[in-house]
Design a protein around this motif. Structure first.
Motif, PDB file in Angstrom:
ATOM      1  N   ARG A   1      -0.973  -0.941  -4.461  1.00  0.00           N
ATOM      2  CA  ARG A   1      -2.285  -0.325  -4.246  1.00  0.00           C
ATOM      3  C   ARG A   1      -2.027   1.117  -3.813  1.00  0.00           C
TER       4      ARG A   1
ATOM      5  N   LEU B   1      -8.263   3.513   5.599  1.00  0.00           N
ATOM      6  CA  LEU B   1      -8.830   2.638   4.568  1.00  0.00           C
ATOM      7  C   LEU B   1      -7.861   1.570   4.084  1.00  0.00           C
ATOM      8  N   GLN B   2      -6.590   1.690   4.432  1.00  0.00           N
ATOM      9  CA  GLN B   2      -5.580   0.745   3.946  1.00  0.00           C
ATOM     10  C   GLN B   2      -5.762  -0.605   4.628  1.00  0.00           C
ATOM     11  N   ASP B   3      -5.428  -1.681   3.893  1.00  0.00           N
ATOM     12  CA  ASP B   3      -5.662  -3.023   4.420  1.00  0.00           C
ATOM     13  C   ASP B   3      -4.423  -3.657   5.045  1.00  0.00           C
ATOM     14  N   GLY B   4      -3.389  -2.846   5.280  1.00  0.00           N
ATOM     15  CA  GLY B   4      -2.172  -3.375   5.879  1.00  0.00           C
ATOM     16  C   GLY B   4      -1.090  -2.321   5.905  1.00  0.00           C
TER      17      GLY B   4
ATOM     18  N   LYS C   1      -0.579   2.002  10.774  1.00  0.00           N
ATOM     19  CA  LYS C   1      -0.422   1.306   9.497  1.00  0.00           C
ATOM     20  C   LYS C   1       0.777   1.801   8.694  1.00  0.00           C
TER      21      LYS C   1
ATOM     22  N   THR D   1       1.706   0.369   5.140  1.00  0.00           N
ATOM     23  CA  THR D   1       1.599   1.401   4.105  1.00  0.00           C
ATOM     24  C   THR D   1       2.852   2.269   4.082  1.00  0.00           C
TER      25      THR D   1
ATOM     26  N   ASN E   1       0.829  -1.205   0.000  1.00  0.00           N
ATOM     27  CA  ASN E   1       0.000   0.000   0.000  1.00  0.00           C
ATOM     28  C   ASN E   1       0.865   1.256   0.000  1.00  0.00           C
TER      29      ASN E   1
END
Length: 235
Positions: free
Chosen positions: A36, A60-63, A85, A65, A9
């Motif tokens: 991403r 909003l990040q899924d991991g 994150k 960053t 990310n």
């Protein structure tokens, strides 16, 4: 570059007098590699507002960053980068105050930049001078790109430069910096000083302050390197 063992990310944060559209080349470069990528649109109304805008995107990040800031965006990522994150920081000809410091304090003791002229209105918001914009901000951009950047400026509330950063994220997170060698917005010594103090791995490139646009390939390479390095075990 294989990104299997890297942070996937990336969040990009623009600076003063600009918006997120200047990151288009970096966005396309990194998404083509499998990253991403998200782009923050700072309101430029206060440090707190810009940090809040960045935090919303980080949420909003899924991991893990990589958080990237250009110019004033460096102050924003310095404050917002404490987010859990954020695995690493990348400064793109960017400001990097220390904990408790204001952005304005970063200029103390360094040379003036006569081509970088801010016209401040009665409401306290500043635009870059129309006639000097290309020389001061985007000397290596095409005339067409420089004109678009000039005419799509987002003014900044000048009071933001007097707001201290509560805690500098670079004190706790691995840090990289890309510095434009022909930057007319900041004294070169100032950029090198801030990056060195932050312990950044520095990449120097021949470019104007608009390197986020004109040197998208180099900037993207450093971000990709940071994405791999941020997960490397500490020495």
């Amino acid at each position: 570059m294989d990104i299997t063992n890297s942070v996937r990310n990336v969040v990009l944060v623009h600076g003063a007098f600009a918006d997120g559209s200047g990151w288009r080349g970096v966005y396309e470069n990194l998404t083509a590699r499998g990253f991403r990528v998200s782009i923050v649109q700072n309101p430029l109304t206060s440090l707190a507002d810009d940090v809040a805008a960045t935090t919303r995107v980080l949420d909003l990040q899924d991991g893990p960053t990589i958080l990237v800031g250009h110019s004033w965006g460096g102050t924003v990522i310095t404050a917002a980068g404490v987010h859990p994150k954020v695995a690493g920081l990348v400064y793109v000809s960017a400001l990097a105050p220390d904990s408790g410091e204001t952005t304005a304090q970063q200029y103390e003791g360094f040379a003036a930049t006569p081509d970088f002229v801010i016209d401040v209105g009665s409401d306290g918001f500043g635009f870059l001078n129309h006639d000097l914009f290309q020389a001061g901000f985007a000397a290596d951009a095409s005339d067409e790109d420089a004109a678009f950047l000039r005419d799509s400026q987002v003014p900044i509330n000048m009071s933001v430069f007097e707001t201290p950063v509560p805690h500098a994220a670079w004190r706790d997170k691995p840090t990289w910096a890309v510095i434009a060698g022909e930057d007319k917005s900041f004294d070169q010594a100032m950029l090198q000083h801030m990056a060195a103090r932050a312990g950044a791995t520095i990449t120097n490139v021949s470019a104007s302050h608009a390197l986020f646009l004109t040197q998208a390939g180099v900037v993207s390479d450093v971000i990709a390197t940071a994405a791999q390095g941020a997960l490397a075990p500490a020495a």
